[in-house]
Write an enzyme that holds these catalytic residues in place. Sequence first.
Site, mmCIF file in Angstrom:
data_model
loop_
_atom_site.group_PDB
_atom_site.id
_atom_site.type_symbol
_atom_site.label_atom_id
_atom_site.label_comp_id
_atom_site.label_asym_id
_atom_site.label_seq_id
_atom_site.Cartn_x
_atom_site.Cartn_y
_atom_site.Cartn_z
ATOM 1 N N ASP A 1 2.970 -1.782 7.270
ATOM 2 C CA ASP A 1 2.386 -2.406 6.452
ATOM 3 C C ASP A 1 2.776 -2.007 4.970
ATOM 4 O O ASP A 1 3.139 -1.023 4.377
ATOM 5 C CB ASP A 1 0.837 -2.340 6.603
ATOM 6 C CG ASP A 1 -0.169 -2.799 5.917
ATOM 7 O OD1 ASP A 1 -0.039 -4.491 6.119
ATOM 8 O OD2 ASP A 1 -0.804 -2.546 5.104
ATOM 9 N N GLU B 1 7.083 -4.629 6.397
ATOM 10 C CA GLU B 1 6.715 -6.070 5.767
ATOM 11 C C GLU B 1 6.801 -5.564 4.217
ATOM 12 O O GLU B 1 6.370 -4.825 3.451
ATOM 13 C CB GLU B 1 5.155 -5.747 5.735
ATOM 14 C CG GLU B 1 4.483 -7.149 4.988
ATOM 15 C CD GLU B 1 2.849 -6.973 4.999
ATOM 16 O OE1 GLU B 1 2.184 -8.077 5.128
ATOM 17 O OE2 GLU B 1 2.473 -5.727 4.793
#
Length: 542
Positions: A202, A271
């Site tokens: 993330d 990401e």
Amino acid sequence: MTNNQEWWRGAVIYQVYPRSFFDSNNDGIGDLPGVTAKMDYIASLGVDAIWLSPFFTSPMKDFGYDVSDYCDVDPIFGDMSDFDALIESAHQHGLKVMIDQVLNHSSDQHPWFVESRSNHANAKADWYIWADANSDGTVPNNWLSVFGGPAWHWDSRRKQYYLHNFLDSQPDLNFHNPDVVDALLETVEFWLKRGVDGFRLDTANYYYHDVELRNNPPKEDVVEGSIGVRLDNPYAYQLHLYDKSRPENIGFLQRLRGLLDQYPNTTTVGEVGCDFALDTMAAYTQGGDKLHMCYSFDLLTHDSSMTHIRNTMQTIETGLGDGWPCWSIGNHDVERVATRWGNNHDPIAKSKIYMAMLLTLRGSVCLYQGEELGLPEAELEFDQLVDPFGIAFWPEFKGRDGCRTPLPWKNETLGGFTQNNQPWLPIAESQRALAVDMQDGNRDSVLHAYRDFLHVRRGHPELRFGDIEFLYNDDTTLTFLRSFQGKRLYVAINTSHQDKILPVEQTLTVLTLPEAIPSGYVDHHNTVVLPPYSVLLATVNT
């Protein structure tokens, strides 16, 4: 072909958002045993791996992306034995398992932060990013939170501000402290020892901040609709030079890769969300010593034109070198593809053709649960929202709840998701007719199109591993070649509601596609004919 240790190259990864997948104990919330119970379904799609969104212990202020224990399962999802059973089931089905790692920030209820905020002299005093107020009491600099407002929150215990790039209950960890890095890598290794096959990272470009806390400059020519830009959120008005994507990030990613290299057959996908995302993707995946793959938000916008797709692909190909991309057109943070790109016109046909486009581009692929059903965005009222992002920006931005509603397994009131009359988010009435049980028996359904096309992809190494050469595009049409080990595959995509006729220089042998997938053909003039929302795959004759 690629070797087994590079199973991730060209892999298709199915993202499971556990809260909304399947509720096994009827408390209204999906759980890990629910994922295990539906493993046959996931395997039937023909994907290679599962990406599990966070299931760690959390106060759920941001629904698991605020971690209070990196090494345990939150009770609403089950326990560690349930996780072990999921891993075992997935592996028995030939599926890899990747889990979300939220390393940039923790929950403010994490014991590390509780200790850090207690005073200036404790052992973890600088495990988070603390700064004194300006002389007039204002925040240390102009950095902004993605969720709106300053990225600084005043703490009365320490009489200082702490940094939070997201919610103020998600304080950022201080990666400039080597003890923090060591501790986080220990949590990563905990799950490697547990048998996971990789990690989705993330906010992978947020880890480091500028130690001088320099102000970000304003962004010039802020345009609504460009990547990551919403004019209702002041975050879009800055060029984020100092609060993320810092050069020190490279060193951490190298240490992380060194750890994963000790566990063969594991992988990472990062990401990346920033103003220079495609350049960052290249930098983070080149050289074989950092991340295995990255994906950006470039295909998560409202621009579905083939011009945008080609420009994005060519930009990353130009700078990628030996790096490797991963592409996604939908996830748990954006409006569902069928609505965002379908505009409620021919959503079934558009779901199929955008799927075919995604699965023929060069790179690995992430598919978000429900895309294989062509689900539209769920329309919710304000009093039904639980997403703090959506609540803060309503009504201009309705948040992320509309793409997170429970997956419909059956065309019934509770969608076969639960027997609890109060699921954590409402069952979307608009999605029930697209339930798994309705599409399973329909050979022309989006579900069968996904299964069939994934089978086609598996049978053509050109689509998984091959180079890409673009030939032609307009806003609704795209053609390109995929080449691997001396074989070439011609791909033509028509995303419009009109026939497209394209001249072609190559001599082609058209592949027969399964009936659920509208296919083009080559006429006797050696011209490619693409009916509305169709794809043509053909081998190039030598």
